[in-house]
Design a protein around this motif. Structure first.
Motif, PDB file in Angstrom:
ATOM      1  N   LEU A   1       0.821  -1.204   0.000  1.00  0.00           N
ATOM      2  CA  LEU A   1       0.000   0.000   0.000  1.00  0.00           C
ATOM      3  C   LEU A   1       0.860   1.260   0.000  1.00  0.00           C
ATOM      4  CD1 LEU A   1      -2.814   1.264   0.144  1.00  0.00           C
ATOM      5  CD2 LEU A   1      -2.696   1.027   2.636  1.00  0.00           C
ATOM      6  N   ARG A   2       1.956   1.224   0.748  1.00  0.00           N
ATOM      7  CA  ARG A   2       2.812   2.423   0.803  1.00  0.00           C
ATOM      8  C   ARG A   2       3.411   2.737  -0.568  1.00  0.00           C
ATOM      9  NH1 ARG A   2       8.430   0.584   3.823  1.00  0.00           N
ATOM     10  NH2 ARG A   2       8.825  -1.277   2.562  1.00  0.00           N
ATOM     11  N   GLN A   3       3.669   1.695  -1.371  1.00  0.00           N
ATOM     12  CA  GLN A   3       4.199   1.933  -2.722  1.00  0.00           C
ATOM     13  C   GLN A   3       3.141   2.614  -3.593  1.00  0.00           C
ATOM     14  OE1 GLN A   3       5.179  -2.073  -3.762  1.00  0.00           O
ATOM     15  NE2 GLN A   3       7.238  -1.991  -2.850  1.00  0.00           N
ATOM     16  N   LEU A   4       1.888   2.183  -3.449  1.00  0.00           N
ATOM     17  CA  LEU A   4       0.816   2.824  -4.211  1.00  0.00           C
ATOM     18  C   LEU A   4       0.648   4.280  -3.801  1.00  0.00           C
ATOM     19  CD1 LEU A   4      -1.918   0.013  -4.211  1.00  0.00           C
ATOM     20  CD2 LEU A   4      -0.111   0.447  -5.889  1.00  0.00           C
ATOM     21  N   LYS A   5       0.747   4.549  -2.497  1.00  0.00           N
ATOM     22  CA  LYS A   5       0.638   5.933  -2.023  1.00  0.00           C
ATOM     23  C   LYS A   5       1.806   6.778  -2.536  1.00  0.00           C
ATOM     24  CE  LYS A   5      -2.009   5.003   2.194  1.00  0.00           C
ATOM     25  NZ  LYS A   5      -2.015   5.039   3.678  1.00  0.00           N
ATOM     26  N   THR A   6       2.991   6.176  -2.566  1.00  0.00           N
ATOM     27  CA  THR A   6       4.156   6.895  -3.082  1.00  0.00           C
ATOM     28  C   THR A   6       3.991   7.214  -4.557  1.00  0.00           C
ATOM     29  OG1 THR A   6       5.686   5.973  -1.453  1.00  0.00           O
ATOM     30  CG2 THR A   6       6.632   6.670  -3.554  1.00  0.00           C
ATOM     31  N   PHE A   7       3.539   6.225  -5.339  1.00  0.00           N
ATOM     32  CA  PHE A   7       3.315   6.460  -6.763  1.00  0.00           C
ATOM     33  C   PHE A   7       2.271   7.552  -6.978  1.00  0.00           C
ATOM     34  CE2 PHE A   7       0.561   5.432 -10.435  1.00  0.00           C
ATOM     35  CZ  PHE A   7       1.442   5.806 -11.452  1.00  0.00           C
ATOM     36  N   HIS A   8       1.190   7.518  -6.206  1.00  0.00           N
ATOM     37  CA  HIS A   8       0.130   8.508  -6.351  1.00  0.00           C
ATOM     38  C   HIS A   8       0.654   9.917  -6.030  1.00  0.00           C
ATOM     39  CE1 HIS A   8      -3.654  10.657  -5.387  1.00  0.00           C
ATOM     40  NE2 HIS A   8      -4.176   9.839  -6.300  1.00  0.00           N
ATOM     41  N   THR A   9       1.472  10.019  -4.985  1.00  0.00           N
ATOM     42  CA  THR A   9       2.043  11.320  -4.626  1.00  0.00           C
ATOM     43  C   THR A   9       3.012  11.807  -5.694  1.00  0.00           C
ATOM     44  OG1 THR A   9       1.851  10.764  -2.274  1.00  0.00           O
ATOM     45  CG2 THR A   9       3.336  12.576  -2.857  1.00  0.00           C
ATOM     46  N   LEU A  10       3.836  10.899  -6.210  1.00  0.00           N
ATOM     47  CA  LEU A  10       4.793  11.278  -7.250  1.00  0.00           C
ATOM     48  C   LEU A  10       4.067  11.693  -8.521  1.00  0.00           C
ATOM     49  CD1 LEU A  10       7.782  11.489  -8.043  1.00  0.00           C
ATOM     50  CD2 LEU A  10       7.685   9.080  -8.744  1.00  0.00           C
TER      51      LEU A  10
ATOM     52  N   LEU B   1       8.137  -1.206  -7.208  1.00  0.00           N
ATOM     53  CA  LEU B   1       6.814  -1.272  -7.827  1.00  0.00           C
ATOM     54  C   LEU B   1       6.919  -1.574  -9.309  1.00  0.00           C
ATOM     55  CD1 LEU B   1       3.779  -0.947  -7.373  1.00  0.00           C
ATOM     56  CD2 LEU B   1       4.049   1.511  -7.760  1.00  0.00           C
ATOM     57  N   GLU B   2       7.834  -0.902 -10.001  1.00  0.00           N
ATOM     58  CA  GLU B   2       8.019  -1.133 -11.438  1.00  0.00           C
ATOM     59  C   GLU B   2       8.546  -2.540 -11.706  1.00  0.00           C
ATOM     60  OE1 GLU B   2       8.842   3.318 -13.242  1.00  0.00           O
ATOM     61  OE2 GLU B   2      10.520   2.248 -12.327  1.00  0.00           O
ATOM     62  N   ASP B   3       9.448  -3.013 -10.838  1.00  0.00           N
ATOM     63  CA  ASP B   3       9.971  -4.377 -11.002  1.00  0.00           C
ATOM     64  C   ASP B   3       8.857  -5.403 -10.863  1.00  0.00           C
ATOM     65  OD1 ASP B   3      12.494  -3.419 -11.417  1.00  0.00           O
ATOM     66  OD2 ASP B   3      13.228  -3.862  -9.387  1.00  0.00           O
TER      67      ASP B   3
ATOM     68  N   LYS C   1       7.708   0.303 -16.922  1.00  0.00           N
ATOM     69  CA  LYS C   1       8.091   1.606 -16.392  1.00  0.00           C
ATOM     70  C   LYS C   1       6.847   2.461 -16.212  1.00  0.00           C
ATOM     71  CE  LYS C   1      11.578   3.943 -17.866  1.00  0.00           C
ATOM     72  NZ  LYS C   1      12.301   4.045 -16.578  1.00  0.00           N
ATOM     73  N   LEU C   2       6.746   3.065 -15.034  1.00  0.00           N
ATOM     74  CA  LEU C   2       5.593   3.910 -14.731  1.00  0.00           C
ATOM     75  C   LEU C   2       5.893   5.387 -14.947  1.00  0.00           C
ATOM     76  CD1 LEU C   2       4.385   2.146 -11.435  1.00  0.00           C
ATOM     77  CD2 LEU C   2       3.403   1.915 -13.730  1.00  0.00           C
ATOM     78  N   VAL C   3       7.169   5.756 -14.790  1.00  0.00           N
ATOM     79  CA  VAL C   3       7.565   7.156 -14.950  1.00  0.00           C
ATOM     80  C   VAL C   3       8.866   7.228 -15.724  1.00  0.00           C
ATOM     81  CG1 VAL C   3       6.418   7.897 -12.806  1.00  0.00           C
ATOM     82  CG2 VAL C   3       8.812   7.202 -12.750  1.00  0.00           C
TER      83      VAL C   3
END
Length: 302
Positions: free
Chosen positions: A3-12, A39-41, A46-48
């Motif tokens: 969940l923290r990775q999803l929150k980090t991605f959303h913030t980024l 997360l990307e791995d 690649k997300l960004v």
């Protein structure tokens, strides 16, 4: 995926800047980098695109962001609902055999529903041979069995109540007035028994064969209530737990025979899988069961 990775991605994705995302999440920038790489791995895409401190979402990142938006929105709504109501939720599946379904479990089910109305409670009666298998297959969360007190590999459990068994007959039965019995007294009698595989039936049959009992007739039922009614009508000798016949014995409708059934200790026992995650609902049900029968309960593991 955490969940923290999803929150980090959303913030980024909102800030498009590693430093600002780190500040918003109260992380150092390297933590943002590590979480995004993990997360990307895991996703294999690649997300960004990284351009110094600035970033741009890839096509995959924009697609993924829409789902993350829904996930975080649903989570926030769920957290708000729980905080507003203070109500426990979830689904709980309980199983037991016919006798315990009728005489032991209803008291626990009623108290649980009143105390935790937000939990969906499913009750599935099962025959005794299938109960422990239902835990191993994951189709039940908690089971109750009426059995000898013994451990069970892979399962965690405890005694709920000691149970007393009787041999019972109608008042007009020829053995009802006897003050003592021998094996020979049962010759030619009809026994009203539970289905094959029932633990206390197997113990009773072993005890009789060890004493060289003569031939008997067996009538088999899958209901303790049916056995009780047939015994009251004088159709034979029943073996039943005290919980099922206390009222009839007190009224004189059934007479306990002077036959010792204490060689093995039987009890109502509660089991759950030792490797299963104990959800709040499961934990609440276990504790409420202990509370319901608290005057008789041992410590877990006894």
């Amino acid at each position: 995926m955490e969940l923290r990775q999803l929150k980090t991605f959303h913030t980024l994705a909102s800030t498009l800047n590693f430093s600002r995302a780190a500040e918003a999440q109260n992380y150092v920038p390297s933590t943002i980098t590590m979480q995004m790489k993990a997360l990307e791995d895991e996703l294999g895409v690649k997300l960004v695109d990284r351009m110094g401190k600035k970033v741009a979402l890839t096509d995959a990142g924009r697609s993924f962001l829409a789902y993350v938006d829904h996930i975080l929105s649903d989570l926030e709504e769920a957290q708000h609902a729980v905080k507003q109501t203070g109500e426990m939720t979830g689904t709980l599946t309980i199983s037991a055999d016919d006798t315990l379904c009728t005489y032991r479990i209803p008291a626990v089910l009623k108290r649980f529903r009143l105390r935790y109305p937000g939990v969906r409670l499913m009750f599935r009666p099962l025959s005794e041979p299938n109960l422990k298998q239902s835990l191993r297959e994951g189709s039940a969360d908690i089971i109750f069995v009426l059995d000898e007190i013994k451990g069970e590999a892979g399962l965690c459990g405890e005694k709920v109540l000691d149970e007393t068994f009787y041999l019972l007959v109608a008042p007009e039965h020829r053995l009802a007035s006897q003050t003592a019995l021998t094996v020979e007294d049962f010759n030619g009698e009809t026994f009203l028994l539970t289905e094959q595989g029932c633990s206390y039936r197997m113990f009773f049959e072993r005890s009789l064969s060890q004493k060289a009992m003569g031939s008997i007739t067996e009538l088999e039922f899958n209901s303790a209530e049916a056995i009780k009614q047939c015994a009251k009508m004088g159709m034979g000798i029943a073996i039943l737990p005290e919980m099922a016949v206390a009222a009839e014995v007190n009224r004189g409708e059934l007479i306990p025979l002077p036959w010792d059934l204490t060689a093995v200790s039987f009890a109502t026992q509660m089991f759950w899988h030792e490797e299963k995650w104990i959800s709040p609902a499961i934990d609440a049900f276990i504790n409420l069961t202990r509370e319901t029968f608290s005057n008789h309960l041992p410590d877990c593991g006894e």
